[in-house]
Design an enzyme around this catalytic site. Sequence first.
Site, short mmCIF file in Angstrom:
data_model
loop_
_atom_site.label_atom_id
_atom_site.label_comp_id
_atom_site.label_asym_id
_atom_site.label_seq_id
_atom_site.Cartn_x
_atom_site.Cartn_y
_atom_site.Cartn_z
N ASP A 131 0.85 -1.19 0.00
CA ASP A 131 0.00 0.00 0.00
C ASP A 131 0.89 1.24 0.00
O ASP A 131 2.12 1.13 -0.04
CB ASP A 131 -0.98 -0.01 1.19
CG ASP A 131 -2.32 0.60 0.81
OD1 ASP A 131 -2.31 1.78 0.40
OD2 ASP A 131 -3.34 -0.08 0.88
N HIS A 135 -2.71 3.13 -4.44
CA HIS A 135 -2.14 2.56 -3.22
C HIS A 135 -0.71 2.08 -3.48
O HIS A 135 -0.29 1.03 -2.98
CB HIS A 135 -3.01 1.40 -2.71
CG HIS A 135 -4.36 1.84 -2.22
ND1 HIS A 135 -4.57 2.31 -0.94
CD2 HIS A 135 -5.56 1.91 -2.84
CE1 HIS A 135 -5.85 2.63 -0.80
NE2 HIS A 135 -6.48 2.41 -1.95
N GLU A 150 -9.92 2.47 -5.20
CA GLU A 150 -9.59 3.84 -4.81
C GLU A 150 -8.43 4.42 -5.62
O GLU A 150 -7.35 4.68 -5.08
CB GLU A 150 -9.25 3.88 -3.31
CG GLU A 150 -10.43 3.44 -2.46
CD GLU A 150 -10.12 3.39 -0.96
OE1 GLU A 150 -10.98 3.74 -0.17
OE2 GLU A 150 -8.99 2.97 -0.60
C1 ACM Z 1 -10.95 -0.97 0.18
O1 ACM Z 1 -11.51 -0.91 1.26
N1 ACM Z 1 -10.33 0.09 -0.31
C2 ACM Z 1 -10.96 -2.16 -0.62
#
Ligand code: ACM
Length: 548
Positions: free
Chosen positions: A182, A253, A316
Amino acid sequence: MTAPAASRTAATAAGGVVPAPARVITGAGRFTFDAATPLAADPALARAAAWLRETLGPATGLPLPEGPGGVEIRLTDGLGPEEYRLTVTPASVLIEATAPAGAFYGAQTLRQLLDPAAFRAGRTGDRTWTVPAVTIADAPRYAWRGCLIDVARHYLPKNDLLRYIDLLATHKLNVLHLHLTDDQGWRLEIRKYPRLTEVGAWRRESPRGAKRHGLFDGRPHGGFYSQEDIREIVSYAADRFVTVVPEIDLPGHTQAAIAAYPQLGNLDTPLDVRTEWGVGENVLNVADETIAFFTDVLDEVLELFPGDYVCVGGDEVPKTQWNESVPAKERIRELNLRDAEELQTWLMRHFTDYLLARGRKPLGWDELLEGGLPPGVTVAAWRGDKCATLAARSGHDVVVSPFAETYLDFRQAEGDQEPVPIGSVTSLDAVHAFDPVPAGLTGEERGRILGAQAALWTEHIDSPRLLDYMAFPRLAAFAEAVWSEERDFGGFLARLAVHEKRLDALGVEYRPAGGPHPWQRRPDAPGHPRTRAEIDGKLAAWTANLRF
Ligand code: ACM
């Protein structure tokens, strides 16, 4: 099938097995173990016998010598891959299964029928070990019974991860989704790109509490798993019928990777491994070299993780940088794509097709719906029923993990006593009542829901102790939601009273029903609690553009 009331009472009487078995009929009397009690298994089911010896030996001192006439693990035809029957009489214990996983779950249930002291790692005194006479017929409701652990936001030391694998197996959970990378950390050694861990595996400091408070701890945080560690973890999990699904989260991420290899990003300025939580704007660029880099990474991932599924993320991904990047805009024009959402699907297809061509199954978060789901991708649906339904309706397999119901970093109760209270309240009874299948699916669509997973995101879970607090007892309730037909919360609570003694014996620092112990609170790290209406509002806004 709904378990009849008599069977529920029997489940409680028969030692309070969690998750509740499908059918329990109590018998009369008890089977008593002694030093001479033999254990015999069909060679095909030898793993369950080995596990029983390894696990019960230190706690009970029972040698369980090889031989007939005591505990028998017998191969039988016609049961499902994870199904078992367990028959205890005063004279014998019989576990029947058609496949190794079923025998293992029979052995897990047998352990639960013993005194909770059987869950300790050493002996605590003289004790006569007995189990009640009972007949249990049991099989899971869903094939995918998972738990995501985010080892990127806070590294979980290897031995703690091994302990979690045992805890998953104890609850008959069978998938560990390891969120390995991440913005705030890259936790997997990649031989070809050593800077991913040299630079990416640690950050300067971490936030203390929720973002709005602007507090930081000033303390470096890091750690990573060597490839040898990963081989050990995967093999340890396989011995317990847990499949490890690795996640390399792309193309968002990825700030830790970009900090290590700046050429992967969209900016000319160097980046640090991110020290804030929340969704970051630094995403991968769409250059051929970047695609080649992560293809190399996936090659090493495939060597290390033999399971079918590999998660490539997709969640995201702010499109801010791509919308401003000349090369990204050129790609969109060249490929005649509608927008940056389609660019993401184009990029992800390199990785999902690559996995498919190697006989693996790509797993991706439901944001991939926005630019069109790549063919053959199994969808991890975290943004509610709408995404799960859309994915199933478009012919994709789905693993559901709706955040308001299954994200176990969300607070367990109202009040500021909960350690770092974030999200809405995800109570024990709500987790127990969770039903993975969205309403309104056709029979065929329902068949695409492989199961569900709970998620332990760790922005605010900075230690194994706090992980225990957030995971338990909710993970036990979740296990019941995915294993059992049973939906009797009163019955669950009665069995939980016994089960907590097992967790005590295992040293699991679960949340007490009345709230945290003083030492489980985090007054130093204030949270940001939300109402369920706020969370539902976010969800509606996120998914407003998705159409059935
Ligand atoms: C997530 O909670 N971004 C998969």
